[in-house]
Design a protein around this motif. Structure first.
Motif, mmCIF file in Angstrom:
data_model
loop_
_atom_site.group_PDB
_atom_site.id
_atom_site.type_symbol
_atom_site.label_atom_id
_atom_site.label_comp_id
_atom_site.label_asym_id
_atom_site.label_seq_id
_atom_site.Cartn_x
_atom_site.Cartn_y
_atom_site.Cartn_z
ATOM 1 N N LYS A 234 11.544 -17.985 -16.298
ATOM 2 C CA LYS A 234 10.432 -17.060 -16.052
ATOM 3 C C LYS A 234 10.428 -16.510 -14.632
ATOM 4 C CE LYS A 234 6.972 -20.610 -14.890
ATOM 5 N NZ LYS A 234 5.657 -21.172 -15.286
ATOM 6 N N GLU A 235 11.189 -17.147 -13.709
ATOM 7 C CA GLU A 235 11.227 -16.629 -12.341
ATOM 8 C C GLU A 235 12.138 -15.415 -12.204
ATOM 9 O OE1 GLU A 235 13.889 -20.379 -12.469
ATOM 10 O OE2 GLU A 235 11.968 -19.696 -13.273
ATOM 11 N N ALA A 236 12.949 -15.105 -13.223
ATOM 12 C CA ALA A 236 13.800 -13.908 -13.179
ATOM 13 C C ALA A 236 12.925 -12.675 -13.024
ATOM 14 C CB ALA A 236 14.642 -13.814 -14.439
ATOM 15 N N ASN A 237 13.342 -11.733 -12.157
ATOM 16 C CA ASN A 237 12.514 -10.548 -11.906
ATOM 17 C C ASN A 237 13.384 -9.381 -11.465
ATOM 18 O OD1 ASN A 237 12.244 -10.267 -8.656
ATOM 19 N ND2 ASN A 237 12.401 -12.430 -9.250
ATOM 20 N N GLY A 238 12.790 -8.195 -11.457
ATOM 21 C CA GLY A 238 13.492 -7.006 -10.979
ATOM 22 C C GLY A 238 13.834 -6.022 -12.088
#
Length: 435
Positions: A234-238
């Motif tokens: 869930k920390e994946a971003n961008g």
């Protein structure tokens, strides 16, 4: 044999019969421009038959060894050709569903096996016999008096029974990307020389091949598919921009995402007639044309503009085998506007202000590229040949970058616009001289 044994055996067979029988535990309905889809969620696979009765017109669906465990009166039938849906037991253990129709339709049905995203389903598509969909954009023939517009196909991913990725707070990808797609559509509608067309204009499903086919039918010059991805962490971003790859994915993440997006047809429902029978030919054609190269250039320009409003997951355009991008003759890109699986980004993606910012970035990137490289025979190409085009400076732009993008010298760009130094401001309009 004792009566007790006989009773036990009969009880066993009755229990087994009850266990084998399936249930319809939910019924869902969506209206698309050219058809109505009814989906029956089952607890297990079931055989079925469908047929039409006339005077009055009724669509009859018989499902073997199945019971109805939901309320059909909850279905919203507004703007559909279905007047009423009723049910009854048939031959003891079978279920009969009757749809009373207010208009004539062409019914088609198929079963979908359970997969990781959804259980067993029975899908009924009721295709309108009288076309009610708005006429698609048609490419005009270029003449001295009439120049055609550039046609942009804007595709909101997923839809209907396929919600796409799910984020915190029950946020659904299909809703977020449709809102962004509508904003991009509105921006291009306001532009002279451009005609946008929405591949999905509401909450209904279109197959991946169907999206490409609609873009081709509407003679699009460019196809952009808008998504909001999810990842195991869930920390994946961008945000990211993707083009098709004919040789394999450029990264593990790109491969994972392509597999997720390509599995959408398993959730949305694809009948045998929707199977892609031109894949090999498409890939061969792509290797012989400039379509893929153009896709990469458009994608790079969009990525530069998105960088002004969102953190980039990757600094370069990535590539993978996205089925929705496999058009041999239409430059196609896929924009992942953020990770809806990330709590912070999901909250941002759900706001109207951020959706508009992302839409402006996508619109600006596409428009900038097409103003610099307009398709021949278009009004934009004609204007460019007459003395250049107008460009509005966006955040992050530099004079040297604009000159390189439009293939003009920096000195010519500055002299055309009466600029002596290097200072420019956001919103300032520049005249791009014809090359």
């Amino acid at each position: 044999m004792s009566r007790a044994w006989i009773g036990a055996i009969l009880g066993f067979f009755l229990t087994a019969t009850t266990a084998i029988a399936g249930d319809v535990h939910e019924v869902r309905l969506w209206r698309a421009p050219d058809h109505t889809r009814v989906v029956f969620d089952l607890t297990g696979p079931a055989e079925h038959k469908i047929f039409v009765l006339q005077n009055p017109t009724r669509i009859v669906l018989d499902v073997e060894d199945t019971r109805l465990k939901t309320n059909l009166s909850d279905l919203t039938l507004t703007d559909t050709p279905i007047r009423q849906v009723r049910s009854a037991a048939r031959d003891g253990d079978d279920l009969r569903i009757v749809m009373d129709m207010s208009a004539s339709v062409d019914p088609r049905s198929f079963s979908l096996k359970a997969n990781q995203q959804a259980g067993d389903r029975l899908v009924v598509d009721l295709y309108d016999k009288t076309a009610t969909a708005a006429k698609p954009a048609v490419r005009k023939t270029a003449t001295q008096d009439s120049k055609r517009n550039i046609i942009i196909a804007i595709d909101a991913g997923h839809g209907g029974e396929d919600p796409g990725a799910l984020g915190p707070g029950r946020r659904r990808e299909k809703d977020v990307v449709l809102a962004i797609a509508r904003e991009v559509n509105a921006l291009f509608k306001a532009d002279v020389g451009f005609t946008p067309t929405l591949i999905r204009s509401g909450d209904y499903y279109v197959s991946l091949k169907g999206r490409r086919d609609l873009a081709r039918k509407r003679q699009a010059d460019l196809f952009v598919s808008i998504h909001a991805d999810a990842f195991k962490r869930k920390e994946a971003n961008g945000a990211s921009v993707y083009a098709l790859s004919t040789r394999g994915a450029t990264s593990t993440a790109a491969r994972y995402l392509a597999q997720r997006e390509n599995a959408a047809d398993l959730v949305g429902g694809v009948s045998l007639s929707d199977k892609d029978d031109m894949l090999a030919g498409v890939l061969a054609d792509l290797s012989m044309t400039s379509t893929l190269d153009t896709s990469l250039q458009v994608g790079a320009q969009v990525l530069r503009n998105v960088d002004n409003v969102a953190r980039l997951h990757k600094k370069n355009v990535e590539q993978a085998g996205f089925a929705v991008l496999k058009s041999p003759d239409i430059p196609s890109i896929l924009v992942e506007t953020g990770f809806i699986s990330n709590p912070t980004e999901a909250k941002r993606l759900a706001t109207s202000s951020y959706q508009k910012k992302m839409a402006r970035a996508i619109h600006s990137g596409i428009k900038s590229y097409l103003l610099a490289h307009p398709p021949s025979g278009t009004l934009v190409a004609w204007n460019k040949a007459q003395g250049g085009t107008e460009y509005t400076i966006a955040r992050g732009d530099t004079l040297s970058g604009i000159a390189q993008r439009f293939n003009v010298s920096l000195s010519t760009l500055k002299s055309t616009n009466g600029i002596s130094g290097s200072t420019i401001r956001i919103g300032q309009k520049l005249t791009i001289p014809a090359t």
